[in-house]
Scaffold this active site. Structure first.
Site, PDB file in Angstrom:
ATOM      1  N   SER A   1      -4.818  -2.935  -1.008  1.00 22.93           N
ATOM      2  CA  SER A   1      -3.785  -2.207  -0.863  1.00 22.93           C
ATOM      3  C   SER A   1      -3.606  -0.331  -1.985  1.00 22.93           C
ATOM      4  O   SER A   1      -3.418  -0.035  -1.406  1.00 22.93           O
ATOM      5  CB  SER A   1      -2.601  -2.967  -0.614  1.00 22.93           C
ATOM      6  OG  SER A   1      -2.738  -3.416   0.875  1.00 22.93           O
TER       7      SER A   1
ATOM      8  N   TYR B   1     -17.496 -10.524   0.370  1.00 22.92           N
ATOM      9  CA  TYR B   1     -16.372 -10.957  -0.559  1.00 22.92           C
ATOM     10  C   TYR B   1     -16.910 -11.929  -1.282  1.00 22.92           C
ATOM     11  O   TYR B   1     -17.050 -11.874  -2.782  1.00 22.92           O
ATOM     12  CB  TYR B   1     -16.135 -12.364   0.112  1.00 22.92           C
ATOM     13  CG  TYR B   1     -14.366 -11.964   0.163  1.00 22.92           C
ATOM     14  CD1 TYR B   1     -13.206 -13.048  -0.347  1.00 22.92           C
ATOM     15  CD2 TYR B   1     -14.245 -11.151   1.428  1.00 22.92           C
ATOM     16  CE1 TYR B   1     -12.156 -12.898   0.113  1.00 22.92           C
ATOM     17  CE2 TYR B   1     -12.587 -11.305   1.393  1.00 22.92           C
ATOM     18  CZ  TYR B   1     -12.014 -11.730   0.774  1.00 22.92           C
ATOM     19  OH  TYR B   1     -10.212 -11.626   1.359  1.00 22.92           O
TER      20      TYR B   1
ATOM     21  N   SER C   1      -1.247  -4.569  10.965  1.00 19.08           N
ATOM     22  CA  SER C   1      -0.837  -5.479   9.338  1.00 19.08           C
ATOM     23  C   SER C   1      -1.232  -6.367   9.835  1.00 19.08           C
ATOM     24  O   SER C   1      -0.742  -7.381  11.102  1.00 19.08           O
ATOM     25  CB  SER C   1       0.808  -5.217  10.001  1.00 19.08           C
ATOM     26  OG  SER C   1       1.512  -6.219   9.112  1.00 19.08           O
TER      27      SER C   1
ATOM     28  N   GLU D   1      -2.847 -14.371  -4.868  1.00 23.10           N
ATOM     29  CA  GLU D   1      -3.979 -14.675  -5.934  1.00 23.10           C
ATOM     30  C   GLU D   1      -4.586 -13.529  -6.028  1.00 23.10           C
ATOM     31  O   GLU D   1      -5.238 -12.908  -5.557  1.00 23.10           O
ATOM     32  CB  GLU D   1      -5.042 -15.577  -5.202  1.00 23.10           C
ATOM     33  CG  GLU D   1      -5.116 -16.629  -4.209  1.00 23.10           C
ATOM     34  CD  GLU D   1      -5.864 -17.284  -3.615  1.00 23.10           C
ATOM     35  OE1 GLU D   1      -4.939 -18.672  -2.849  1.00 23.10           O
ATOM     36  OE2 GLU D   1      -6.516 -16.747  -3.288  1.00 23.10           O
TER      37      GLU D   1
ATOM     38  N   ALA E   1       1.258  -1.092   0.431  1.00 18.70           N
ATOM     39  CA  ALA E   1       0.221   0.067   0.248  1.00 18.70           C
ATOM     40  C   ALA E   1       1.085   0.981  -0.018  1.00 18.70           C
ATOM     41  O   ALA E   1       0.530   2.467  -0.471  1.00 18.70           O
ATOM     42  CB  ALA E   1      -0.959   0.083   1.389  1.00 18.70           C
TER      43      ALA E   1
ATOM     44  N   THR F   1      -6.227  -8.597  -0.258  1.00 14.75           N
ATOM     45  CA  THR F   1      -6.157  -8.849  -1.526  1.00 14.75           C
ATOM     46  C   THR F   1      -4.801  -7.051  -1.766  1.00 14.75           C
ATOM     47  O   THR F   1      -4.939  -6.470  -1.264  1.00 14.75           O
ATOM     48  CB  THR F   1      -7.324  -8.721  -2.367  1.00 14.75           C
ATOM     49  OG1 THR F   1      -7.841  -7.057  -2.279  1.00 14.75           O
ATOM     50  CG2 THR F   1      -8.525  -9.272  -2.401  1.00 14.75           C
TER      51      THR F   1
ATOM     52  N   GLU G   1      10.033   3.338   7.052  1.00 14.62           N
ATOM     53  CA  GLU G   1      10.734   1.664   7.261  1.00 14.62           C
ATOM     54  C   GLU G   1      11.599   0.794   8.661  1.00 14.62           C
ATOM     55  O   GLU G   1      12.141   1.650   8.896  1.00 14.62           O
ATOM     56  CB  GLU G   1      10.579   0.805   6.183  1.00 14.62           C
ATOM     57  CG  GLU G   1      10.596  -0.379   6.581  1.00 14.62           C
ATOM     58  CD  GLU G   1       9.611  -1.440   6.473  1.00 14.62           C
ATOM     59  OE1 GLU G   1       9.163  -1.908   7.838  1.00 14.62           O
ATOM     60  OE2 GLU G   1       7.817  -0.968   5.907  1.00 14.62           O
TER      61      GLU G   1
END
Length: 655
Positions: free
Chosen positions: A572, A261, A352, A142, A93, A568, A116
């Site tokens: 993000s 979903y 996270s 996926e 993201a 997914t 980071e």
């Protein structure tokens, strides 16, 4: 809505039922959409943007579809050269937001600062060779055709391997030449094909429970679990085995997320049993997705600051505005403060799913004595949320790791002794470089509910061609295994391999030797891996741009955006695009979530597929409802409605 009404709606979807269904979903979408409210978009704003009128909502964002705006480049935003951007975290993201700042915001790279806590970018999108442990992949990605924001981004990111090509080009060519599909979705009795054979095995009652969930308003599902809306009619079906192993849903997870979903991916119901709906990258997601983005940003001059843990963002509240005024961070143990002005933009990935990952190895379980890596994501969100209710409620997601954890492991074969057992199940040679399992193979009778997959080999660019990397995961980590009589979370890498080999059908007198000498395994316990599926209510996830924020936005899986689904890559990237366009004033539409849920063809097709090819009109409806089927069929005879019903097998030749 009563079950009678639901049955009639399914059975007569092209006639009166279709009108009712479209009216209800349209009302939910355009007038009572709680997602629109939660995103800070007024009902009228959300309606107009979704209908393509291109009116910006209160956050400066509008949604669009088609290729008119998708192919256009926006003008340079006003005063962008005077702005700086600070991005907390370097997961997908955050990197996506930085790319949108460069590409669409036309911000100078030197004005973009990525902070980071770790010493490497990528967040949950990892993939690494650790010389002390072996190959490690905590998860896989996926993807599908309609990840509109993801593909919008990667069409602009140059390939690291093919000159003149984009990452999207490479991905497109790969999946055209080597399409994904599974030849064995599940096993039973130690490696025997479970012969699910593409069937869902849902009873009529189970189908109605799913349709009822599909039609329920979001607000009626707040804080409800899947167990609150389904019973054994669904839980005992092959459909539920497919669903929970593919998406990692547990019975106690959010009914709202389940509904979202189902609506988001209704166009893939037919591809659920054999994974033909899915597409995968050539290598692990770190090398295929993260590294090209990092190179793109470095070439643009973006400032990466590793080993920098952000502990808080402080706000000033004045004139109905919420202004990020400073960033508190820790660099190699030293406390630092970054002072901000209204002209400085701050983007925070809150929460996270891989935070606090515990790493084991071949001879050690991922327990309290193993290495734990943390970036402080949850603590940061809690510190921010304490300052204003609009910043969400992190405790709803991170307070019960017994319900949010599962464990994965990377097994690397060291010789050819295990390969024949793999080939017997997936019907493919894993060393060809092409699709192998085509997705997960679930061990249907595993106490851990073990699933495993082998993506195209090598999964790492520098991988030894004689080795095969297998990704294994278990949904139930606290129950004893079937061969190793210990909970998965207490098992060493070798023991996890033994349990996996047992379910492959390896003779028991060979299991221990093969696990010790023909493979090496790195287990990873992730306490928060399904935290975003915990039951929630309005406001628990903050808006991408919370109300009143002028220079601050949330990114990632725990920010809230209408209609899309968490867990997914698309989610993000979508939150990143919305955040950048909203804060920077980029005059370009965000691609709307693919609208298959409003497509009568997909609704008809999915209803037939869920009933394993049986037409809804073949269902015995209660009492007088059955009497009106023939008159309605007579009414549509010879019309375009009849053609649609026949095209999608609702009307069969004998009807």
């Amino acid at each position: 809505m009563s079950k009678k009404g639901l049955k009639l709606g399914v059975a007569l979807a092209a006639g009166a039922g279709a009108a009712a269904l479209l009216k209800k979903t349209s009302q939910e979408k355009h007038t009572t959409s709680d997602s629109a409210v939660k995103s800070g978009v007024s009902h009228s704003d959300y309606r107009n943007t979704e209908l393509g009128k291109h009116e910006k909502n209160s956050k400066g964002i509008y949604y669009t579809n088609g290729n008119y705006e998708a192919f256009a480049r926006p003008e340079k935003p006003e005063d962008v050269d005077d702005k700086h951007a600070y991005l907390v975290g370097s997961g997908l993201a955050s990197l996506a937001a930085a790319c949108f700042l460069v590409r669409d915001g036309q911000m100078k790279g030197s004005h973009i600062h990525i902070l980071e806590a770790m010493d490497i970018a990528g967040g949950a999108c990892d993939g690494i060779f650790d010389p002390t442990r072996g190959y490690i992949m905590r998860g896989g990605r996926e993807m599908e055709n309609h990840f509109e924001c993801l593909w919008d981004l990667f069409r602009s990111i140059p390939s690291l391997e093919t000159p003149g090509a984009s990452v999207l080009d490479e991905f497109y060519w790969l999946n055209k030449h080597d399409p994904n599909y599974s030849l064995c979705r599940a096993t039973i009795n130690r490696g025997k094909d479970a012969h699910t054979d593409g069937k869902f095995n849902l009873s009529q009652k189970g189908c109605m429970e799913i349709m009822k969930l599909f039609m329920t308003k979001d607000e009626d599902l707040y804080d409800k679990t899947i167990e609150d809306v389904f019973d054994e009619e669904v839980f005992d079906s092959t459909f539920w085995m497919y669903w929970r192993t593919m998406f990692a849903f547990e019975n106690w997870h959010s009914a709202l997320e389940m509904k979202l979903y189902f609506q988001r991916f209704i166009h893939h119901i037919a591809g659920l049993p054999d994974f033909s709906a899915l597409k995968f990258t050539r290598y692990n997601q770190y090398e295929s997705l993260i590294l090209p983005m990092q190179k793109y940003l470095e070439d643009a001059g973006v400032d990466f600051q590793f080993n920098t843990e952000v502990t808080n963002v402080h706000f000033e509240f004045r004139d109905n505005k919420k202004i990020a005024s400073s960033i508190e961070c820790r660099v190699k143990g030293e406390e630092r403060t970054i002072l901000l002005t209204e002209n400085d933009l701050v983007f925070v990935t809150n929460g996270s799913c891989t935070e606090g990952t515990i790493y084991g190895d071949q001879d050690h379980a991922p327990n309290s004595n193993a290495e734990v890596r943390t970036s402080g994501c949850w603590s940061l969100w809690k510190n921010i949320a304490a300052q204003d209710p609009a910043f969400g409620h992190p405790e709803k997601f991170c307070s019960d790791i017994s319900k949010t954890n599962w464990e994965s492991a990377t097994v690397t074969t060291l010789d050819n002794k295990i390969i024949p057992y793999i080939t017997d199940i997936c019907k493919r040679d894993p060393k060809t470089g092409k699709v192998v399992t085509g997705g997960i193979v679930s061990c249907q009778d595993s106490s851990w509910l073990l699933s495993w997959t082998i993506n195209r080999q090598g999964q790492f660019k520098e991988q030894d061609p004689d080795k095969v990397c297998v990704w294994v995961y278990g949904l139930f980590t606290d129950v004893p295994g079937d061969y190793i009589k210990k909970p998965m979370k207490e098992c060493t890498g070798k023991e996890i391999t033994e349990e996996w080999l047992y379910h492959l059908g390896v003779p028991t007198d060979q299991i221990e030797d093969l696990a010790a000498n023909s493979a090496v395994c790195v287990p990873t316990m992730m306490p928060y891996i399904t935290a975003f599926f915990m039951p929630r209510t309005k406001g628990d996830r903050p808006d991408v741009i919370p109300d009143g924020c002028v220079n601050f936005a949330f990114l990632g899986q725990f920010a809230d955006t209408p209609r899309d689904t968490v867990f997914t890559t698309e989610y993000s990237v979508r939150t990143a695009m919305e955040a950048v366009y909203g804060l920077l004033g980029v005059d370009r539409g965000v691609p709307e979530v693919w609208g298959s849920v409003y497509d009568i063809r997909e609704l008809l097709s999915s209803s037939v597929k869920l009933m394993d090819g049986k037409s809804p009109l073949e269902i015995q409806l209660p009492g007088p409802l059955n009497l009106i089927k023939k008159p309605l069929l007579h009414f549509v005879k010879g019309t375009a409605i009849e053609k649609v019903l026949r095209d999608y097998d609702v009307l069969k030749d004998n009807m």
